[in-house]
Motif scaffolding. Structure first.
Motif, PDB file in Angstrom:
ATOM      1  N   PRO A   1     -49.849  61.994  42.040  1.00 49.51           N
ATOM      2  CA  PRO A   1     -49.022  63.120  42.489  1.00 49.51           C
ATOM      3  C   PRO A   1     -49.860  64.351  42.821  1.00 49.51           C
ATOM      4  O   PRO A   1     -50.962  64.542  42.310  1.00 49.51           O
TER       5      PRO A   1
ATOM      6  N   PRO B   1     -50.215  67.545  33.673  1.00 51.90           N
ATOM      7  CA  PRO B   1     -48.785  67.836  33.822  1.00 51.90           C
ATOM      8  C   PRO B   1     -48.303  68.985  32.943  1.00 51.90           C
ATOM      9  O   PRO B   1     -47.105  69.159  32.745  1.00 51.90           O
TER      10      PRO B   1
ATOM     11  N   ASN C   1     -46.421  60.343  36.580  1.00 52.06           N
ATOM     12  CA  ASN C   1     -47.447  61.371  36.752  1.00 52.06           C
ATOM     13  C   ASN C   1     -48.457  61.375  35.610  1.00 52.06           C
ATOM     14  O   ASN C   1     -49.473  62.065  35.669  1.00 52.06           O
TER      15      ASN C   1
ATOM     16  N   TRP D   1     -45.512  62.723  46.112  1.00 47.62           N
ATOM     17  CA  TRP D   1     -46.055  61.365  46.011  1.00 47.62           C
ATOM     18  C   TRP D   1     -46.175  60.804  47.434  1.00 47.62           C
ATOM     19  O   TRP D   1     -45.220  60.246  47.971  1.00 47.62           O
TER      20      TRP D   1
ATOM     21  N   ILE E   1     -43.323  67.998  43.445  1.00 49.08           N
ATOM     22  CA  ILE E   1     -44.217  66.902  43.069  1.00 49.08           C
ATOM     23  C   ILE E   1     -44.274  65.956  44.264  1.00 49.08           C
ATOM     24  O   ILE E   1     -43.286  65.302  44.607  1.00 49.08           O
TER      25      ILE E   1
END
Length: 365
Positions: A245, A201, A177, A232, A230
């Motif tokens: 992400p 983040p 990330n 993806w 999160i």
């Protein structure tokens, strides 16, 4: 016999048989056929290829998550000043990261046969209090008194750093990330925002609670749990740098003060600090009302693959046959001229007449 075998093999290898087709000039049947074929084509292109990505193979990720909390709090309870840092309010032993928002401290001594919730009864009556003596840490815990407002309301401004790494084994792709845009300078000044800084983040606790739909004050009072997802979802037909992400936040239990809140809402746990004083074992019991963060990694990667592409095309071609079946049913069973269409479509033979003709030929010979 040899000539017959040779002829049969020649016919098998060098001849092609095609089914007989009848061209029917009927507007209604023609329109029905084309509409069905158009619907099948829309399904194949729109649903199978565009929406479901039927031309791609898929894989899910192997993931790991690391978190770090930052923030310092201060409380003053009955003249007792306390500074709270990460070592005091984060509890890795409780499975995940929690920020303690309020606590109740009770100091106990040890006193000395049936059992109660408060301890094991000794059978001795205490006249001064008109109660039964129990074997337990004393004074007995009173968990009905909860600090209000919560002691660590300053936790709203604490920050949570999440570092997440994933690998898609099928495609041999590894991502973090901390993507290309997230460098050291960016990290030093960024704070997550769904529109202005969606890749940062670092999250402020107050923002996480707000984005989950909860009230920080209510959640800090009784505790609760929030899921940080999160996501993806990556199309690897494009450059891997586009695989980034997305963060979503969900309240896992509702606010305890909600009108429709069920029983046993919130989140809390107890832990004790043991010590010796004048050779007497003592402990400080803390009942902690906290916010539990469950970090959930959701992943799906797609990439072009010839095998699912051919499979999708083959199934689509097969579905086109539905139009022929439907139109045949209309022609042969629903239209007024169905007998005429049957005669045109099928060639009837009479086996008895055919056998009689063959016998006559033999007899003439």
């Amino acid at each position: 016999m040899k000539n017959q075998i040779t002829s049969a093999l020649s016919d098998f290898f060098f001849e092609y048989e095609t089914p007989r087709q009848v061209l029917v000039r009927n507007r209604r049947v023609g329109v029905v056929c084309r509409l069905i074929q158009l619907g099948v084509l829309v399904y194949i292109i729109g649903w199978v290829f565009i929406y479901e990505k039927g031309y791609q193979s898929t894989d899910t990720a192997v993931s790991s998550v690391f978190t770090k909390m930052k923030g310092v709090g201060y409380t003053n309870v009955s003249g007792r000043e306390t500074v709270w840092d990460v070592a005091d309010y984060v509890f890795p032993s409780q499975v995940s990261d929690r920020a303690a928002e309020a606590h109740q401290v009770t100091e106990h001594c040890l006193d000395n046969n049936s059992e109660l919730d408060e301890g094991q009864m000794t059978g001795v009556c205490v006249n001064t209090t008109k109660t039964c003596e129990v074997l337990a840490w004393c004074p007995v815990e009173d968990d009905h008194t909860v600090p209000s407002p919560p002691l660590l309301m300053s936790a709203e401004n604490y920050t949570l750093f999440i570092k997440n790494s994933i690998t898609f084994p099928l495609f041999d792709v590894t991502r973090s990330n901390l993507v290309e845009e997230v460098n050291k300078d960016y990290l030093s000044k960024c704070l997550y925002h769904p529109e202005d800084a969606p890749l940062c983040p670092i999250f402020k606790l107050g923002d996480i609670v707000k984005l989950s739909g909860f009230s920080f004050e209510n959640l800090a009072q009784e505790g609760g749990a929030i899921g940080i997802v999160i996501d993806w979802t990556c199309n690897l037909d494009f450059h891997v740098k586009h695989c980034k992400p997305e963060y979503n936040f969900h309240g896992l239990y509702g606010n305890p003060t909600d009108a429709d809140a069920s029983a046993s809402m919130g989140y809390n746990f107890r832990y004790a600090k043991h010590y010796m004083e004048d050779k007497v074992p003592k402990r400080t019991l803390l009942k902690v009302f906290g916010i539990r963060f469950d970090i959930i990694v959701k992943s799906l990667a797609r990439k072009f693959d010839i095998i699912p592409t051919l499979t999708a095309i083959g199934s689509g071609v097969g579905i086109f046959g539905v139009a022929t079946v439907v139109c045949d049913l209309v022609l042969l069973y629903l239209l007024p001229k169905r007998e005429f269409y049957k005669n045109m479509k099928f060639k009837y033979t009479d086996t008895h007449i055919q056998v009689s003709s063959i016998l006559c030929l033999f007899s003439l010979g």
